[in-house]
Design a protein around this motif. Structure first.
Motif, PDB file in Angstrom:
ATOM      1  N   PHE A   1     -14.376   2.389  -4.838  1.00  0.00           N
ATOM      2  CA  PHE A   1     -14.675   2.495  -6.273  1.00  0.00           C
ATOM      3  C   PHE A   1     -15.859   1.599  -6.576  1.00  0.00           C
ATOM      4  O   PHE A   1     -15.766   0.373  -6.477  1.00  0.00           O
ATOM      5  N   ASP A   2     -16.991   2.211  -6.909  1.00  0.00           N
ATOM      6  CA  ASP A   2     -18.200   1.467  -7.221  1.00  0.00           C
ATOM      7  C   ASP A   2     -18.062   0.822  -8.600  1.00  0.00           C
ATOM      8  O   ASP A   2     -17.879   1.516  -9.608  1.00  0.00           O
ATOM      9  N   ILE A   3     -18.130  -0.503  -8.634  1.00  0.00           N
ATOM     10  CA  ILE A   3     -17.884  -1.237  -9.879  1.00  0.00           C
ATOM     11  C   ILE A   3     -18.971  -0.971 -10.920  1.00  0.00           C
ATOM     12  O   ILE A   3     -18.691  -0.828 -12.111  1.00  0.00           O
ATOM     13  N   SER A   4     -20.226  -0.900 -10.508  1.00  0.00           N
ATOM     14  CA  SER A   4     -21.317  -0.695 -11.462  1.00  0.00           C
ATOM     15  C   SER A   4     -21.354   0.740 -11.976  1.00  0.00           C
ATOM     16  O   SER A   4     -21.423   0.986 -13.179  1.00  0.00           O
ATOM     17  N   GLY A   5     -21.311   1.698 -11.057  1.00  0.00           N
ATOM     18  CA  GLY A   5     -21.374   3.105 -11.456  1.00  0.00           C
ATOM     19  C   GLY A   5     -20.053   3.664 -11.928  1.00  0.00           C
ATOM     20  O   GLY A   5     -20.014   4.741 -12.529  1.00  0.00           O
ATOM     21  N   GLU A   6     -18.950   2.955 -11.642  1.00  0.00           N
ATOM     22  CA  GLU A   6     -17.597   3.362 -12.032  1.00  0.00           C
ATOM     23  C   GLU A   6     -17.279   4.754 -11.502  1.00  0.00           C
ATOM     24  O   GLU A   6     -16.798   5.635 -12.228  1.00  0.00           O
ATOM     25  N   VAL A   7     -17.565   4.961 -10.208  1.00  0.00           N
ATOM     26  CA  VAL A   7     -17.281   6.240  -9.563  1.00  0.00           C
ATOM     27  C   VAL A   7     -16.490   5.995  -8.284  1.00  0.00           C
ATOM     28  O   VAL A   7     -16.620   4.955  -7.640  1.00  0.00           O
ATOM     29  N   PHE A   8     -15.656   6.979  -7.919  1.00  0.00           N
ATOM     30  CA  PHE A   8     -14.839   6.909  -6.729  1.00  0.00           C
ATOM     31  C   PHE A   8     -15.541   7.578  -5.550  1.00  0.00           C
ATOM     32  O   PHE A   8     -16.384   8.455  -5.721  1.00  0.00           O
ATOM     33  N   GLY A   9     -15.168   7.168  -4.354  1.00  0.00           N
ATOM     34  CA  GLY A   9     -15.664   7.783  -3.137  1.00  0.00           C
ATOM     35  C   GLY A   9     -14.622   7.677  -2.056  1.00  0.00           C
ATOM     36  O   GLY A   9     -13.513   7.171  -2.270  1.00  0.00           O
ATOM     37  N   LYS A  10     -14.945   8.163  -0.872  1.00  0.00           N
ATOM     38  CA  LYS A  10     -14.005   8.116   0.235  1.00  0.00           C
ATOM     39  C   LYS A  10     -14.764   7.816   1.522  1.00  0.00           C
ATOM     40  O   LYS A  10     -15.862   8.316   1.743  1.00  0.00           O
ATOM     41  N   ILE A  11     -14.170   6.969   2.365  1.00  0.00           N
ATOM     42  CA  ILE A  11     -14.756   6.571   3.637  1.00  0.00           C
ATOM     43  C   ILE A  11     -13.722   6.829   4.737  1.00  0.00           C
ATOM     44  O   ILE A  11     -12.545   6.494   4.582  1.00  0.00           O
ATOM     45  N   ALA A  12     -14.155   7.409   5.836  1.00  0.00           N
ATOM     46  CA  ALA A  12     -13.253   7.679   6.959  1.00  0.00           C
ATOM     47  C   ALA A  12     -12.951   6.383   7.699  1.00  0.00           C
ATOM     48  O   ALA A  12     -13.812   5.513   7.836  1.00  0.00           O
ATOM     49  N   ILE A  13     -11.716   6.251   8.179  1.00  0.00           N
ATOM     50  CA  ILE A  13     -11.359   5.097   8.998  1.00  0.00           C
ATOM     51  C   ILE A  13     -12.020   5.264  10.369  1.00  0.00           C
ATOM     52  O   ILE A  13     -12.507   6.345  10.704  1.00  0.00           O
ATOM     53  N   PRO A  14     -12.064   4.203  11.186  1.00  0.00           N
ATOM     54  CA  PRO A  14     -12.685   4.331  12.506  1.00  0.00           C
ATOM     55  C   PRO A  14     -12.093   5.491  13.292  1.00  0.00           C
ATOM     56  O   PRO A  14     -10.865   5.630  13.372  1.00  0.00           O
ATOM     57  N   PRO A  15     -12.941   6.341  13.881  1.00  0.00           N
ATOM     58  CA  PRO A  15     -12.426   7.539  14.571  1.00  0.00           C
ATOM     59  C   PRO A  15     -11.529   7.231  15.753  1.00  0.00           C
ATOM     60  O   PRO A  15     -10.692   8.061  16.120  1.00  0.00           O
ATOM     61  N   LYS A  16     -11.668   6.048  16.354  1.00  0.00           N
ATOM     62  CA  LYS A  16     -10.853   5.695  17.504  1.00  0.00           C
ATOM     63  C   LYS A  16      -9.659   4.818  17.142  1.00  0.00           C
ATOM     64  O   LYS A  16      -8.965   4.314  18.033  1.00  0.00           O
ATOM     65  N   ALA A  17      -9.417   4.637  15.842  1.00  0.00           N
ATOM     66  CA  ALA A  17      -8.247   3.852  15.433  1.00  0.00           C
ATOM     67  C   ALA A  17      -6.972   4.586  15.834  1.00  0.00           C
ATOM     68  O   ALA A  17      -6.875   5.814  15.711  1.00  0.00           O
ATOM     69  N   GLU A  18      -5.993   3.842  16.302  1.00  0.00           N
ATOM     70  CA  GLU A  18      -4.737   4.450  16.727  1.00  0.00           C
ATOM     71  C   GLU A  18      -3.844   4.767  15.540  1.00  0.00           C
ATOM     72  O   GLU A  18      -3.011   5.669  15.599  1.00  0.00           O
ATOM     73  N   THR A  19      -3.998   4.018  14.443  1.00  0.00           N
ATOM     74  CA  THR A  19      -3.184   4.242  13.253  1.00  0.00           C
ATOM     75  C   THR A  19      -3.810   5.368  12.446  1.00  0.00           C
ATOM     76  O   THR A  19      -4.767   5.154  11.700  1.00  0.00           O
ATOM     77  N   ARG A  20      -3.313   6.565  12.574  1.00  0.00           N
ATOM     78  CA  ARG A  20      -3.859   7.726  11.876  1.00  0.00           C
ATOM     79  C   ARG A  20      -2.996   8.141  10.696  1.00  0.00           C
ATOM     80  O   ARG A  20      -3.488   8.681   9.731  1.00  0.00           O
ATOM     81  N   LYS A  21      -1.693   7.917  10.807  1.00  0.00           N
ATOM     82  CA  LYS A  21      -0.773   8.360   9.766  1.00  0.00           C
ATOM     83  C   LYS A  21      -0.009   7.162   9.215  1.00  0.00           C
ATOM     84  O   LYS A  21       0.248   6.200   9.913  1.00  0.00           O
ATOM     85  N   CYS A  22       0.374   7.249   7.938  1.00  0.00           N
ATOM     86  CA  CYS A  22       0.947   6.079   7.296  1.00  0.00           C
ATOM     87  C   CYS A  22       2.416   5.872   7.640  1.00  0.00           C
ATOM     88  O   CYS A  22       2.874   4.749   7.687  1.00  0.00           O
TER      89      CYS A  22
END
Length: 373
Positions: free
Chosen positions: A223-244
């Motif tokens: 969440f960009d504080i100045s622009g007040e907009v949401f976005g999404k970033i992928a977690i590291p592709p080789k991370a073992e934790t994929r599901k919550c």
């Protein structure tokens, strides 16, 4: 002159240039705060090859929410740490109105946020589902609190309302929610991973973890504080934790120096007993998924591993371990990958759960309608 906004901003920038930064730690059981020196043990005669220590800097940080609740007769169950930024601390009370404060410990002043116009779903405990985050709008030289209110639609589906409070304006504003695609995302909180962590404020944006309710795949919401907009970033592709919903694994997004970091720990049973594998990635180029780089992978003893925080230099990552039902701290040197026993020099150090950089400043000195305690 000392009360002018220009002087206060210059004072803050001067502190950053001089690296006048301490570490703020929160003790959740007693709901108290302490400041520690972050000097990488250069002057600590007790430091040795197998351990390191942070020295307590100040204990005179009376929780202002306790003062406010007593003064107003508010029935409460304590308060929660929301976040710290540029010497201000945000606290959310565990009362019926979730009274929220922005506090400057350096000058012992705080402001009480007005009541929100967004209501919660009364079928659920609002103290468990409403979440807050705190950040700094550098473009407008303003501090803002983000508030998320979910309303369950049945089953796992959830609709969320977001609103933002501005210190400069002193009021709440409801945001158009674009973070949750068709109500398919839910925040990953204490219910899932045994321990929460404040959203990471990096590159002018807040970051936290969410899971898709259909696949339970994890992603990072920004969440960009100045622009007040949401976005999404992928977690590291080789991370073992994929599901919550994997209770043998724990993950959290945090700040590392000036970068976004992703931590995960997973429990494995070996012939020697239960061990924890700890991995850390850093996003070297903000917003670029391909720039995720693994900083370290280590093996620890214990049943639960939680991130407490990072030193200001970034050379030490402090972890809180549960070993045979006993709380222990360990630090990882990100350069040498060496693991040490870690100590906080203070009376209540055993239960510290969150550590953040703290810079003394004069913000709130020139604000009207503030409390002094």
């Amino acid at each position: 002159m000392i009360k002018s906004s220009a002087f206060i901003h210059t004072h803050l920038e001067s502190n950053h240039r001089n690296n006048d930064v301490q570490l703020l730690l929160h003790h959740p059981e007693f709901d108290i705060y302490s400041l520690y020196r972050d000097d990488d043990n250069k002057d600590d005669s007790r430091a040795c090859a197998s351990s390191s220590t942070f020295i307590e800097y100040s204990t005179n940080l009376d929780n202002p929410y306790a003062f406010y609740a007593e003064r107003t007769g508010t029935k409460t169950w304590g308060s929660e740490f929301v976040g710290t930024c540029n010497g201000l601390v945000c606290i959310a009370g565990k009362d019926i109105d979730l009274t929220t404060l922005v506090w400057n410990p350096s000058i012992r002043k705080f402001v009480v946020l007005p009541k929100s116009g967004v209501t919660f779903c009364h079928e659920y405990d609002h103290r468990e589902v409403i979440t807050f985050a705190f950040g700094y709008d550098r473009r407008a030289n303003d501090y803002k609190v983000l508030r998320r209110v979910p309303c369950f639609l049945g089953g796992p589906l959830v609709s969320c309302q977001y609103e933002i409070w501005s210190l400069a304006k002193g009021s709440w504003k409801t945001l158009i929610n674009t973070a949750n695609d068709r109500h398919q995302e839910r925040d990953i909180g204490n219910r899932f991973f045994e321990a929460g962590h404040p959203p990471a404020f990096v590159n002018g944006a807040l970051h936290w973890l969410q899971a898709n309710v259909s696949t339970w795949n994890i992603s990072i919401v920004s969440f960009d504080i100045s622009g007040e907009v949401f976005g999404k970033i992928a977690i590291p592709p080789k991370a073992e934790t994929r599901k919550c919903f994997d209770f043998n694994r724990h993950c959290v997004v945090s700040r590392y120096r000036e970068s976004l970091a992703f931590f995960e720990s997973c429990r494995e049973r070996r012939e020697s007993g239960l061990v924890l594998l700890m991995n850390m990635w850093v996003m070297e180029e903000y917003g670029v998924a391909k720039s995720w780089t693994k900083l370290f992978a280590i093996c620890l003893e214990g049943s639960i591993c939680r991130l407490v925080g990072c030193s200001k230099s970034g050379e030490e990552v402090v972890l809180k371990l549960i070993v045979d039902d006993i709380v222990e701290y360990q630090s990882v040197n990100t350069k040498t990958k060496q693991v040490k026993n870690f100590h906080f020099d203070g009376e209540c150090s055993t239960y510290y759960s969150v550590m953040g950089a703290f810079t003394e400043n004069l913000v709130l000195l020139d604000r009207p309608n503030v409390f002094t305690y």
